[in-house]
Design an enzyme around this catalytic site. Sequence first.
Site, PDB file in Angstrom:
ATOM      1  N   GLU A 195       0.762  -0.947  -0.021  1.00  0.00           N
ATOM      2  CA  GLU A 195      -0.152  -0.167   0.028  1.00  0.00           C
ATOM      3  C   GLU A 195       1.535   1.287   0.576  1.00  0.00           C
ATOM      4  O   GLU A 195       1.693   1.170   0.426  1.00  0.00           O
ATOM      5  CB  GLU A 195      -0.945   0.046   1.247  1.00  0.00           C
ATOM      6  CG  GLU A 195      -1.638   1.203   1.004  1.00  0.00           C
ATOM      7  CD  GLU A 195      -2.637   0.488   2.579  1.00  0.00           C
ATOM      8  OE1 GLU A 195      -3.075  -0.287   2.490  1.00  0.00           O
ATOM      9  OE2 GLU A 195      -3.690   1.809   2.722  1.00  0.00           O
TER      10      GLU A 195
ATOM     11  N   LYS B 246      -7.649  -1.509  11.374  1.00  0.00           N
ATOM     12  CA  LYS B 246      -7.084  -1.585  10.347  1.00  0.00           C
ATOM     13  C   LYS B 246      -5.755  -1.178  10.469  1.00  0.00           C
ATOM     14  O   LYS B 246      -4.853  -1.183   9.239  1.00  0.00           O
ATOM     15  CB  LYS B 246      -7.633  -1.266   8.670  1.00  0.00           C
ATOM     16  CG  LYS B 246      -7.536  -2.400   7.823  1.00  0.00           C
ATOM     17  CD  LYS B 246      -6.717  -0.569   7.204  1.00  0.00           C
ATOM     18  CE  LYS B 246      -6.157  -2.067   5.620  1.00  0.00           C
ATOM     19  NZ  LYS B 246      -5.626  -1.144   4.622  1.00  0.00           N
TER      20      LYS B 246
ATOM     21  N   ASP C 151       4.256 -14.144  11.437  1.00  0.00           N
ATOM     22  CA  ASP C 151       3.037 -15.083  11.083  1.00  0.00           C
ATOM     23  C   ASP C 151       2.007 -13.898  11.435  1.00  0.00           C
ATOM     24  O   ASP C 151       1.322 -13.174  12.302  1.00  0.00           O
ATOM     25  CB  ASP C 151       3.361 -16.099  12.372  1.00  0.00           C
ATOM     26  CG  ASP C 151       2.016 -16.749  11.469  1.00  0.00           C
ATOM     27  OD1 ASP C 151       0.605 -16.547  11.088  1.00  0.00           O
ATOM     28  OD2 ASP C 151       1.645 -18.476  12.219  1.00  0.00           O
TER      29      ASP C 151
ATOM     30  N   HIS D 222      -2.499  10.093  -0.253  1.00  0.00           N
ATOM     31  CA  HIS D 222      -2.595   9.186  -1.583  1.00  0.00           C
ATOM     32  C   HIS D 222      -2.432   9.711  -2.936  1.00  0.00           C
ATOM     33  O   HIS D 222      -1.452   8.773  -3.562  1.00  0.00           O
ATOM     34  CB  HIS D 222      -3.823   8.286  -1.104  1.00  0.00           C
ATOM     35  CG  HIS D 222      -4.025   7.861  -0.436  1.00  0.00           C
ATOM     36  ND1 HIS D 222      -4.906   6.804  -0.060  1.00  0.00           N
ATOM     37  CD2 HIS D 222      -3.544   7.073   0.482  1.00  0.00           C
ATOM     38  CE1 HIS D 222      -4.666   5.826   0.910  1.00  0.00           C
ATOM     39  NE2 HIS D 222      -4.095   5.806   1.817  1.00  0.00           N
TER      40      HIS D 222
HETATM   41  C1  MEV Z   1      -6.529   2.743   4.944  1.00  0.00           C
HETATM   42  O1  MEV Z   1      -5.379   1.299   4.406  1.00  0.00           O
HETATM   43  C2  MEV Z   1      -6.391   3.291   6.576  1.00  0.00           C
HETATM   44  C3  MEV Z   1      -6.986   3.640   7.161  1.00  0.00           C
HETATM   45  O2  MEV Z   1      -8.233   3.739   6.716  1.00  0.00           O
HETATM   46  C4  MEV Z   1      -7.335   3.656   8.266  1.00  0.00           C
HETATM   47  C5  MEV Z   1      -8.256   4.722   9.599  1.00  0.00           C
HETATM   48  O3  MEV Z   1      -9.387   4.944   8.929  1.00  0.00           O
HETATM   49  O4  MEV Z   1      -8.206   5.200  10.727  1.00  0.00           O
HETATM   50  C6  MEV Z   1      -6.855   5.420   6.822  1.00  0.00           C
END
Ligand code: MEV
Length: 419
Positions: free
Chosen positions: A72, A252, A268, A367
């Site tokens: 990413e 995430k 792992d 991004h």
């Molecule tokens: C993207 O890979 C991760 C985010 O969505 C995390 C978040 O929203 O806190 C930017």
Amino acid sequence: MFRGFYKKTTAQRRAIIDEFRPDLHIMPKALPETVADNMIENYLMNYEIPLGVAVNFTINDKPYVVPMTVEEPSVIAAANNAGKILGNIKTTYGQREITGQIILSGVKNPETVLQQLETHKSTLLQQAKDASPNMVKRGGGPIALTFEHKSSQIEHYIVIYLTFNPCDAMGANAINTCLEALAPSIEELTGEIALMKILSNYSEVAVSKATTSVPVQKLHPNLEQAQNIAESIALASDYASIDVYRATTHNKGIMNGIDALCLATGNDWRAVEASVHAYASRTGNYQPLTKWTYDKESEYLIGEIELPIPVAVVGGTISVHPAAQWSLELLNNPSASELAEIMAAVGLAQNFAAVKALVTDGIQKGHMGLQARSLAMQVGATEGEVILLTEKLQEAPQMSSTIAQELLQEIRDNHSEEK
Ligand code: MEV
């Protein structure tokens, strides 16, 4: 030494890392086919993912250059930036401990079985230790046995929990071998049949914690805006605690950093993911793994993270993968618990970067910059052309490979005219 690291060419970055750690021979670190062939069944080829470094981390007053393997585009840039703003991150670790389970099903007299197990507990624990001579020699191995009666709508079960110190290994093989060696004695003692014997990826004790206190002025050159950002980060953290939709994405973002470090060090990451998300649900409500508060009096933004990260620094892939070995050396060969602490610090920083971006510019701005760069490379810009083309693409009303090709042509035409 790492100033403007991200603006350098790959060759320049490698040269800086070579200078930083002359003892580490950076290239080549490809996984030999013979090794890969022995790692998995039906091997065909290596699948490559880029490895980069976040160069701005200070953890427990020690500087770290953190290897991250990730596809990413924005992850390393975000970690790098956050590491710089957060400054020193303090970490701690709980106990180096994993748990295995032997599960007996169809138990007719659970109380009797529990009693039999309690009576023979020390003999069974000794048997478990005898089944793990190497771990015991290293100062680890079986720690304790506990027993529990559990019943569902269809069945009575007895669970035998074995706690185990895996030392610097992940311990999955070691504990599974031990459980399988112990099960026959338990079956003989109780007259019951073991449904299964297996390591659990859940832990409430092998928990890493990291904390950071950021002077609010570090969030923005304008004090009022900096204060607003700190308040918004605290609100975003609070909101994640009441909404599973947000908490999942919040976590995430944390795992973006932790998984990248897991991959770089040959760990792992599925085990880590399972462990972390189960921990996030331990109250019955899925929760964010970080908490941000803004202390208006002292004008500090305070961040905390707490999560179990079952990682290792020896065994399995780690010992045979040249890039994993290199990554661990870059981190100065940490112990498994130190590595888990570094991961917690990286997770906290990654979350800070994401939430800060979300409550300010949004994440698309960053991004888009990275997307522009990747478009520039896709259309064949040379190392010398990438920066200029990336800038031009960001100024363009739209981004696409056709536009990138046109702009690249423009750059080349201008360049030949100048000559
Ligand atoms: C993207 O890979 C991760 C985010 O969505 C995390 C978040 O929203 O806190 C930017």
